[in-house]
Design a protein around this motif. Structure first.
Motif, PDB file in Angstrom:
ATOM      1  N   HIS A 207       0.778  -1.146  -0.040  1.00 29.50           N
ATOM      2  CA  HIS A 207      -0.089  -0.013  -0.017  1.00 29.50           C
ATOM      3  C   HIS A 207       0.569   1.371   0.132  1.00 29.50           C
ATOM      4  CE1 HIS A 207      -3.526  -2.481   0.616  1.00 29.50           C
ATOM      5  NE2 HIS A 207      -2.762  -3.216   1.510  1.00 29.50           N
ATOM      6  N   ASN A 208       0.507   2.015  -0.835  1.00 32.54           N
ATOM      7  CA  ASN A 208       1.088   3.528  -1.023  1.00 32.54           C
ATOM      8  C   ASN A 208       0.744   4.546   0.148  1.00 32.54           C
ATOM      9  OD1 ASN A 208       2.292   3.183  -3.508  1.00 32.54           O
ATOM     10  ND2 ASN A 208       0.323   3.123  -4.432  1.00 32.54           N
ATOM     11  N   VAL A 209       1.887   4.992   0.739  1.00 36.85           N
ATOM     12  CA  VAL A 209       1.735   5.937   1.726  1.00 36.85           C
ATOM     13  C   VAL A 209       2.761   7.160   1.633  1.00 36.85           C
ATOM     14  CG1 VAL A 209       1.743   6.438   4.258  1.00 36.85           C
ATOM     15  CG2 VAL A 209       0.886   4.310   3.423  1.00 36.85           C
ATOM     16  N   LEU A 210       2.333   8.515   1.491  1.00 40.14           N
ATOM     17  CA  LEU A 210       3.488   9.456   1.516  1.00 40.14           C
ATOM     18  C   LEU A 210       3.008  10.650   2.351  1.00 40.14           C
ATOM     19  CD1 LEU A 210       5.374  11.052  -0.175  1.00 40.14           C
ATOM     20  CD2 LEU A 210       3.503  11.617  -1.871  1.00 40.14           C
ATOM     21  N   HIS A 211       3.967  11.278   3.092  1.00 34.83           N
ATOM     22  CA  HIS A 211       3.714  12.552   4.055  1.00 34.83           C
ATOM     23  C   HIS A 211       4.501  13.523   3.654  1.00 34.83           C
ATOM     24  CE1 HIS A 211       1.856   9.194   6.341  1.00 34.83           C
ATOM     25  NE2 HIS A 211       1.062  10.000   7.013  1.00 34.83           N
ATOM     26  N   GLY A 212       4.292  14.735   3.616  1.00 37.37           N
ATOM     27  CA  GLY A 212       4.959  15.814   3.420  1.00 37.37           C
ATOM     28  C   GLY A 212       5.199  16.310   5.061  1.00 37.37           C
TER      29      GLY A 212
ATOM     30  N   VAL B  27       1.737  15.691   7.142  1.00 36.33           N
ATOM     31  CA  VAL B  27       0.742  15.798   6.489  1.00 36.33           C
ATOM     32  C   VAL B  27       0.487  14.684   5.147  1.00 36.33           C
ATOM     33  CG1 VAL B  27      -0.966  17.422   4.943  1.00 36.33           C
ATOM     34  CG2 VAL B  27       0.686  18.297   6.617  1.00 36.33           C
ATOM     35  N   PRO B  28      -0.578  13.941   5.460  1.00 37.64           N
ATOM     36  CA  PRO B  28      -0.729  12.697   4.547  1.00 37.64           C
ATOM     37  C   PRO B  28      -0.981  13.365   3.194  1.00 37.64           C
ATOM     38  CG  PRO B  28      -2.559  12.673   5.942  1.00 37.64           C
ATOM     39  CD  PRO B  28      -1.721  13.855   6.432  1.00 37.64           C
ATOM     40  N   PHE B  29      -0.488  12.641   2.323  1.00 35.77           N
ATOM     41  CA  PHE B  29      -0.815  13.070   0.642  1.00 35.77           C
ATOM     42  C   PHE B  29      -1.178  11.733   0.072  1.00 35.77           C
ATOM     43  CE2 PHE B  29      -0.019  13.563  -3.734  1.00 35.77           C
ATOM     44  CZ  PHE B  29      -0.456  14.448  -4.129  1.00 35.77           C
ATOM     45  N   PRO B  30      -2.623  11.730  -0.431  1.00 32.51           N
ATOM     46  CA  PRO B  30      -3.079  10.410  -1.023  1.00 32.51           C
ATOM     47  C   PRO B  30      -2.600  10.202  -2.278  1.00 32.51           C
ATOM     48  CG  PRO B  30      -4.867  12.154  -0.973  1.00 32.51           C
ATOM     49  CD  PRO B  30      -3.587  12.548  -0.192  1.00 32.51           C
ATOM     50  N   LEU B  31      -2.179   8.742  -2.542  1.00 31.26           N
ATOM     51  CA  LEU B  31      -1.612   8.331  -3.560  1.00 31.26           C
ATOM     52  C   LEU B  31      -2.594   7.507  -4.385  1.00 31.26           C
ATOM     53  CD1 LEU B  31       2.097   7.807  -2.785  1.00 31.26           C
ATOM     54  CD2 LEU B  31       1.224   9.559  -4.340  1.00 31.26           C
ATOM     55  N   THR B  32      -2.592   7.724  -5.766  1.00 31.18           N
ATOM     56  CA  THR B  32      -3.584   6.798  -6.542  1.00 31.18           C
ATOM     57  C   THR B  32      -3.099   5.735  -7.389  1.00 31.18           C
ATOM     58  OG1 THR B  32      -5.424   8.477  -6.398  1.00 31.18           O
ATOM     59  CG2 THR B  32      -5.678   6.752  -7.850  1.00 31.18           C
ATOM     60  N   PRO B  33      -3.380   4.412  -7.290  1.00 36.42           N
ATOM     61  CA  PRO B  33      -4.189   3.798  -6.364  1.00 36.42           C
ATOM     62  C   PRO B  33      -3.382   3.474  -5.008  1.00 36.42           C
ATOM     63  CG  PRO B  33      -3.128   2.119  -7.745  1.00 36.42           C
ATOM     64  CD  PRO B  33      -2.748   3.670  -8.323  1.00 36.42           C
ATOM     65  N   GLU B  34      -4.312   3.446  -3.888  1.00 34.20           N
ATOM     66  CA  GLU B  34      -3.870   3.176  -2.600  1.00 34.20           C
ATOM     67  C   GLU B  34      -2.918   1.854  -2.548  1.00 34.20           C
ATOM     68  OE1 GLU B  34      -3.345   1.243   1.184  1.00 34.20           O
ATOM     69  OE2 GLU B  34      -5.205   1.004  -0.304  1.00 34.20           O
ATOM     70  N   ASN B  35      -3.768   1.066  -3.110  1.00 33.56           N
ATOM     71  CA  ASN B  35      -3.168  -0.397  -3.298  1.00 33.56           C
ATOM     72  C   ASN B  35      -2.176  -0.411  -4.228  1.00 33.56           C
ATOM     73  OD1 ASN B  35      -2.727  -3.060  -3.712  1.00 33.56           O
ATOM     74  ND2 ASN B  35      -4.882  -3.672  -3.486  1.00 33.56           N
ATOM     75  N   ALA B  36      -0.680  -0.790  -3.920  1.00 36.43           N
ATOM     76  CA  ALA B  36       0.152  -0.570  -5.037  1.00 36.43           C
ATOM     77  C   ALA B  36       0.394  -1.693  -5.787  1.00 36.43           C
ATOM     78  CB  ALA B  36       1.748  -0.266  -4.155  1.00 36.43           C
ATOM     79  N   CYS B  37      -0.350  -2.788  -5.578  1.00 35.04           N
ATOM     80  CA  CYS B  37      -0.064  -4.071  -6.284  1.00 35.04           C
ATOM     81  C   CYS B  37      -1.205  -3.754  -7.599  1.00 35.04           C
ATOM     82  CB  CYS B  37      -1.026  -5.064  -5.465  1.00 35.04           C
ATOM     83  SG  CYS B  37       0.027  -5.818  -4.100  1.00 35.04           S
ATOM     84  N   ASN B  38      -1.886  -2.820  -7.462  1.00 35.21           N
ATOM     85  CA  ASN B  38      -2.770  -2.514  -8.938  1.00 35.21           C
ATOM     86  C   ASN B  38      -2.043  -1.815 -10.041  1.00 35.21           C
ATOM     87  OD1 ASN B  38      -5.023  -3.705  -7.524  1.00 35.21           O
ATOM     88  ND2 ASN B  38      -5.978  -1.744  -6.897  1.00 35.21           N
ATOM     89  N   LYS B  39      -0.842  -1.377  -9.527  1.00 32.15           N
ATOM     90  CA  LYS B  39      -0.180  -0.444 -10.588  1.00 32.15           C
ATOM     91  C   LYS B  39       1.361  -0.250 -10.369  1.00 32.15           C
ATOM     92  CE  LYS B  39      -0.548   3.855 -13.245  1.00 32.15           C
ATOM     93  NZ  LYS B  39      -1.086   5.212 -13.429  1.00 32.15           N
TER      94      LYS B  39
ATOM     95  N   ALA C  27       9.746  14.942   2.217  1.00 32.58           N
ATOM     96  CA  ALA C  27       8.875  13.806   1.754  1.00 32.58           C
ATOM     97  C   ALA C  27       9.036  12.441   2.335  1.00 32.58           C
ATOM     98  CB  ALA C  27       8.553  13.790   0.314  1.00 32.58           C
ATOM     99  N   ARG C  28       7.994  11.840   2.930  1.00 30.78           N
ATOM    100  CA  ARG C  28       8.466  10.531   3.606  1.00 30.78           C
ATOM    101  C   ARG C  28       7.512   9.601   2.779  1.00 30.78           C
ATOM    102  NH1 ARG C  28       9.721   8.480   9.314  1.00 30.78           N
ATOM    103  NH2 ARG C  28       8.492   6.334   9.219  1.00 30.78           N
ATOM    104  N   TRP C  29       8.159   8.714   2.059  1.00 30.10           N
ATOM    105  CA  TRP C  29       7.471   7.656   0.853  1.00 30.10           C
ATOM    106  C   TRP C  29       7.634   6.383   1.858  1.00 30.10           C
ATOM    107  CZ3 TRP C  29       6.522   9.891  -4.073  1.00 30.10           C
ATOM    108  CH2 TRP C  29       5.644   9.258  -4.843  1.00 30.10           C
ATOM    109  N   GLU C  30       6.428   5.805   1.910  1.00 28.10           N
ATOM    110  CA  GLU C  30       6.552   4.423   2.367  1.00 28.10           C
ATOM    111  C   GLU C  30       5.684   3.535   1.503  1.00 28.10           C
ATOM    112  OE1 GLU C  30       5.937   4.789   7.124  1.00 28.10           O
ATOM    113  OE2 GLU C  30       4.793   6.474   6.023  1.00 28.10           O
ATOM    114  N   LEU C  31       6.122   1.983   1.607  1.00 30.24           N
ATOM    115  CA  LEU C  31       5.247   1.153   0.934  1.00 30.24           C
ATOM    116  C   LEU C  31       4.879   0.186   2.168  1.00 30.24           C
ATOM    117  CD1 LEU C  31       4.307  -0.085  -1.882  1.00 30.24           C
ATOM    118  CD2 LEU C  31       6.282  -1.471  -1.930  1.00 30.24           C
ATOM    119  N   LYS C  32       3.605  -0.019   2.667  1.00 25.55           N
ATOM    120  CA  LYS C  32       3.403  -0.921   3.582  1.00 25.55           C
ATOM    121  C   LYS C  32       2.802  -2.199   3.141  1.00 25.55           C
ATOM    122  CE  LYS C  32       2.796   2.934   6.875  1.00 25.55           C
ATOM    123  NZ  LYS C  32       3.582   2.476   8.059  1.00 25.55           N
ATOM    124  N   ASP C  33       2.900  -2.984   3.991  1.00 23.67           N
ATOM    125  CA  ASP C  33       2.354  -4.455   3.961  1.00 23.67           C
ATOM    126  C   ASP C  33       0.928  -4.478   4.296  1.00 23.67           C
ATOM    127  OD1 ASP C  33       2.296  -4.876   6.551  1.00 23.67           O
ATOM    128  OD2 ASP C  33       3.946  -6.353   6.520  1.00 23.67           O
TER     129      ASP C  33
END
Length: 148
Positions: free
Chosen positions: A70-75, A82-94, A125-131
């Motif tokens: 799952h994509n997670v991004l904060h500034g 501050v969270p910044f929504p990424l599309t798609p949230e489910n990283a497995c989709n794209k 920017a704090r970029w995370e990929l979460k399980d």
């Protein structure tokens, strides 16, 4: 001959607009980050223009089997994140292939648009990929300078 010259200039343009950034790991648990590239970025900190698209590419190797990502991004400014929504949230989709197998190397690729309403300032920017359990697969931080 003309084809070779055109190819040379295209490769130079690609190198100039696509740098490898310094990895500032902020808690990767289930992967080792091998490299991070930001397209449309010429130097660190990346200068981000409001309304423009930016693509992040992370080459990483997993240390365990992972079913979901799952994509997670904060500034952030200091302690304010501050969270910044990424599309798609489910990283497995794209963004990445799932499931991921321990020991394999993957390329994560995500494009985002800097919002036109973002304030002009320097942020981290704090970029995370979460399980699937909310744990960090990888996490990195980098400086950004947002301008009009």
């Amino acid at each position: 001959m003309m084809f070779k010259v055109a190819c040379f200039f295209l490769s130079v343009a690609f190198v100039v607009g696509n740098i490898q950034i310094t990895v500032h790991d902020c808690g990767s648990k289930d992967a080792r980050i091998n490299s991070i590239r930001v397209e449309q970025c010429e130097k660190e900190p990346c200068v981000v223009h409001k309304g423009a698209n930016y693509t992040v590419q992370v080459d990483f190797t997993t240390t365990r089997n992972i079913n979901e990502a799952h994509n997670v991004l904060h500034g952030g400014l200091g302690f304010l994140q501050v969270p910044f929504p990424l599309t798609p949230e489910n990283a497995c989709n794209k963004s990445v292939t799932c499931p991921m197998i321990a020991g394999n190397t993957y390329i994560y690729r995500q494009t985002m648009t800097c919002p036109s309403f973002a304030p002009s300032l320097k942020v981290t920017a704090r970029w995370e990929l979460k399980d699937e359990h909310g744990a960090d697969i990888f996490c990195f931080a980098t400086g950004l300078s947002i301008i009009s």
